[in-house]
Design an enzyme around this catalytic site. Structure first.
Site, PDB file in Angstrom:
ATOM      1  N   GLU A  29       0.827  -1.208   0.000  1.00 65.41           N
ATOM      2  CA  GLU A  29       0.000   0.000   0.000  1.00 65.41           C
ATOM      3  C   GLU A  29       0.861   1.258   0.000  1.00 65.41           C
ATOM      4  O   GLU A  29       0.528   2.256  -0.659  1.00 65.41           O
ATOM      5  CB  GLU A  29      -0.929   0.001   1.220  1.00 65.41           C
ATOM      6  CG  GLU A  29      -1.952  -1.110   1.243  1.00 65.41           C
ATOM      7  CD  GLU A  29      -3.081  -0.907   0.242  1.00 65.41           C
ATOM      8  OE1 GLU A  29      -3.091   0.121  -0.453  1.00 65.41           O
ATOM      9  OE2 GLU A  29      -3.962  -1.787   0.169  1.00 65.41           O
ATOM     10  N   ASP A  39      -4.872  -9.679  -7.609  1.00 63.88           N
ATOM     11  CA  ASP A  39      -5.224  -8.910  -8.794  1.00 63.88           C
ATOM     12  C   ASP A  39      -4.074  -8.168  -9.471  1.00 63.88           C
ATOM     13  O   ASP A  39      -3.761  -8.386 -10.644  1.00 63.88           O
ATOM     14  CB  ASP A  39      -6.362  -7.946  -8.481  1.00 63.88           C
ATOM     15  CG  ASP A  39      -6.176  -7.209  -7.157  1.00 63.88           C
ATOM     16  OD1 ASP A  39      -5.140  -7.398  -6.493  1.00 63.88           O
ATOM     17  OD2 ASP A  39      -7.071  -6.437  -6.774  1.00 63.88           O
ATOM     18  N   GLU A  49     -19.592  -5.775  -3.363  1.00 59.57           N
ATOM     19  CA  GLU A  49     -18.195  -6.193  -3.245  1.00 59.57           C
ATOM     20  C   GLU A  49     -17.983  -7.630  -3.725  1.00 59.57           C
ATOM     21  O   GLU A  49     -17.086  -7.903  -4.524  1.00 59.57           O
ATOM     22  CB  GLU A  49     -17.747  -6.049  -1.784  1.00 59.57           C
ATOM     23  CG  GLU A  49     -16.298  -6.391  -1.518  1.00 59.57           C
ATOM     24  CD  GLU A  49     -15.326  -5.281  -1.870  1.00 59.57           C
ATOM     25  OE1 GLU A  49     -14.145  -5.434  -1.581  1.00 59.57           O
ATOM     26  OE2 GLU A  49     -15.756  -4.263  -2.465  1.00 59.57           O
ATOM     27  N   GLU A  91     -12.663  -0.224  -9.857  1.00 67.78           N
ATOM     28  CA  GLU A  91     -12.270  -1.213 -10.872  1.00 67.78           C
ATOM     29  C   GLU A  91     -13.214  -1.263 -12.064  1.00 67.78           C
ATOM     30  O   GLU A  91     -12.777  -1.469 -13.206  1.00 67.78           O
ATOM     31  CB  GLU A  91     -12.158  -2.607 -10.229  1.00 67.78           C
ATOM     32  CG  GLU A  91     -10.983  -2.767  -9.284  1.00 67.78           C
ATOM     33  CD  GLU A  91     -11.221  -2.127  -7.930  1.00 67.78           C
ATOM     34  OE1 GLU A  91     -10.227  -1.848  -7.222  1.00 67.78           O
ATOM     35  OE2 GLU A  91     -12.410  -1.907  -7.569  1.00 67.78           O
TER      36      GLU A  91
END
Length: 593
Positions: free
Chosen positions: A182, A319, A434, A497
């Site tokens: 992150e 991902d 989600e 996304e």
């Protein structure tokens, strides 16, 4: 004398460790270059500057003796990613600019509230108006939004933000443990992108400062990083570090773009070297996992083993690993063919094993991505569980298909993108949850809607004691649109996304329908997430009544979601996909020319 003996002992130990490290042949077959005296990366004594600890001068336990340089040579002429756009119709231009202004106003409201109520905090709490630290206490929203400010033309706000950036202190943190992934995508990516766009040297200085800190997480015997990292232990050298024996694969494999771009800009190969051996490891073991071509969600960097786990997905925890392969290829100007191999081999398995056609009422030909589980007998089972996070995959296949002249990838990516558009439209509030389960078609070639089959899947996904007797009524009570079989996680946390892939397919095809889809998505999101101060996450987007809001707005709302909405309603040459690659936090890095 005691001080001298300690230094002598330290030098002997360091030399022995360096010699042992050299013998370990950690670089595999990749060529490396020895460091000369003037190129030593880690000066041994720890030093402080202006009263603050300097990561650059932190002494290491496992110093490098050689490094892998950035690839050199004439850049490849890569195929175009974007479509060739005709002159814009005046009516379309007026509509486009009106839509873009609405996006701009939404961003401005959020930014002004952050500036007034949560300045220098990581996040603004959009209901209470408070500030909170959630990503190290280094002003995540400020850094993440720097390039959005520049792209939207908010130059005064950008200049004020750059001035504030100078005060961020990466020698300390509000968190005991830092998430290296992150920190890389938000902070390092944010500084690099804003520097690429503006040329502000202060931003490059902060990027280097973050980069020096992140390199300390690689100070392990095998140079594999610690991604959930106790920075104070490393800073104060309380003990030697070693990579953990458990790590999420995306956290190990999604550092390449940022580290490469920092090396490209500075001419310092240290950061590229740090991720090169990780790439080698993925390449060496790609065909030795339980589903050859893919890597499992959990890997073991301590033993350099990426093969043991049985769970595979394109969704959360995996991902961006796959997303970065074609983008890194483009960022390196096509000079490292290993990234094309990694992408093409993994996508061949994804298309064959992981994608499915869901059964939906209008029988539209769309695709979605599920989760794979490898069995002990060598077989695998596909769970038809979809995630909002997997909506990036359409755009990834679109970009990869263009870069590698693979029309099938472009077509598959388009069906995946259309699948996420459907997942939005089918919901009562126009926003995809989600995580959910879908009803799979028996075949991708032919799939006629069958209500009885759908209700059977609803019953399969909801095991109760006693069993549900009236599945049609039960589906209504669960607010399940036809096609959805179960809501596993009903949240919407302002994720980007879906609009990411919609934006990419507009740029790839030039088809105005994607702008119309984007506009519907934006209005749906604004309707349920807008607050007095900003925009809020939704804990249950599948409710019949007006969804309630959570007091949380992650920085990616400013960095990604609103940026993609702004860009799709902007001129195609603004952040052209032929000039930039965007990291997984939507920070654009200049491609070499």
């Amino acid at each position: 004398m005691a001080l001298t003996r300690r230094w002598t002992f330290a030098l002997v130990v360091t030399s022995l460790l360096a010699f042992t490290y050299l013998l370990s042949n950690i670089y595999g077959n990749r060529s490396s270059r020895a460091l000369g005296p003037s190129q030593q990366f880690y000066p041994p004594p720890s030093q402080e500057h202006d009263g603050k600890f300097s990561w650059k001068h932190r002494a290491v336990h496992f110093p490098l003796e050689s490094y892998t340089p950035l690839p050199t040579g004439p850049l490849k002429i890569l195929p175009r990613v974007q479509a060739t756009f005709d002159a814009e119709d005046a009516t379309l231009r007026t509509s486009r600019l009106e839509r873009r202004q609405k996006v701009e106003l939404a961003f401005r409201k959020c930014w002004n509230s952050y500036r007034a109520k949560a300045w220098m905090f990581d996040e603004l709490a959009p209901l209470s108006g408070a500030g909170r630290n959630t990503f190290g206490g280094w002003s995540a929203s400020l850094v993440d939004a720097l390039d959005t400010l520049w792209i939207m033309g908010f130059k005064d706000e950008f200049d004020n933000a750059v001035d504030a950036v100078r005060r961020i202190d990466f020698s300390t943190s509000t968190d005991t443990t830092i998430n290296v992934f992150e920190t890389t995508i938000r902070y390092l990516g944010g500084f690099l992108s804003a520097y690429d766009l503006s040329g502000e040297n202060a931003l490059l200085e902060k990027a280097v400062e973050v980069g020096e800190m992140l390199l300390a997480a690689f100070d392990t015997p095998n140079r594999m990083p610690i991604t959930r990292w106790e920075w104070k232990v490393a800073r104060d050298r309380l003990q030697a570090q070693q990579a953990p024996d458990w790590m999420l694969v995306s956290e190990l494999g999604s550092l390449s773009l940022e580290f490469t771009r920092l090396s490209q800009i500075t001419g310092d190969d240290r950061w590229y070297d740090a991720i090169a051996r990780i790439t080698d490891l993925f390449h060496q073991q790609q065909n030795h996992t339980k589903i050859p071509g893919l890597w499992p969600v959990v890997v073991n960097p301590r033993d350099k083993d990426l093969t043991k786990d049985s769970g595979f997905t394109l969704g959360g925890m995996s991902d961006s690993l796959y997303e970065y392969f074609p983008k890194e290829y483009a960022l390196l100007g096509g000079l490292s063919p290993v990234y094309q191999q990694l992408y093409e081999t993994s996508m061949a398995t994804v298309i064959k094993e992981m994608l499915f056609r869901p059964m939906i009422p209008n029988s539209e030909d769309i695709l979605m991505s599920g989760d794979l589980r490898a069995d002990s007998d060598g077989s695998s089972a596909l769970d038809h569980r979809i995630q909002h996070l997997t909506c990036f995959a359409g755009g990834m296949l679109g970009v990869g298909g263009r870069l590698f002249s693979n029309d099938n990838h472009v077509a598959v990516g388009q069906k995946l993108t259309d699948g996420c558009i459907w997942a939005y439209k089918a919901m009562r509030w126009g926003i995809m949850p989600e995580i959910a389960h879908m009803t799979p078609c028996k075949s991708q070639l032919d799939c006629t809607w069958d209500e009885a089959v759908w209700l059977q899947e609803v019953g399969k996904q909801h095991t109760t004691d006693p069993p549900v007797t009236n599945l049609q009524e039960f589906a209504v009570t669960q607010n399940l649109p036809e096609g959805y079989a179960k809501f596993d996680d009903r949240k919407y946390i302002l994720r980007p996304e879906a609009i990411e892939s919609v934006f990419i397919y507009y740029r790839i095809t030039g088809d105005e329908k994607y702008r119309d889809h984007a506009w519907e998505m934006f209005n749906a999101i604004e309707k349920v997430t807008s607050t007095e101060f900003a925009n809020a996450a939704i804990p249950d987007i599948a409710t019949k009544d007006q969804p309630r809001q959570d007091d949380r707005m992650e920085s990616f709302w400013l960095a990604e979601t609103l940026k993609y909405f702004y860009l799709i309603f902007s001129e195609p040459e603004l952040i052209s996909l032929d000039d930039y690659v965007l990291n997984t936090e939507a920070h654009p890095f200049k491609r070499p020319k």
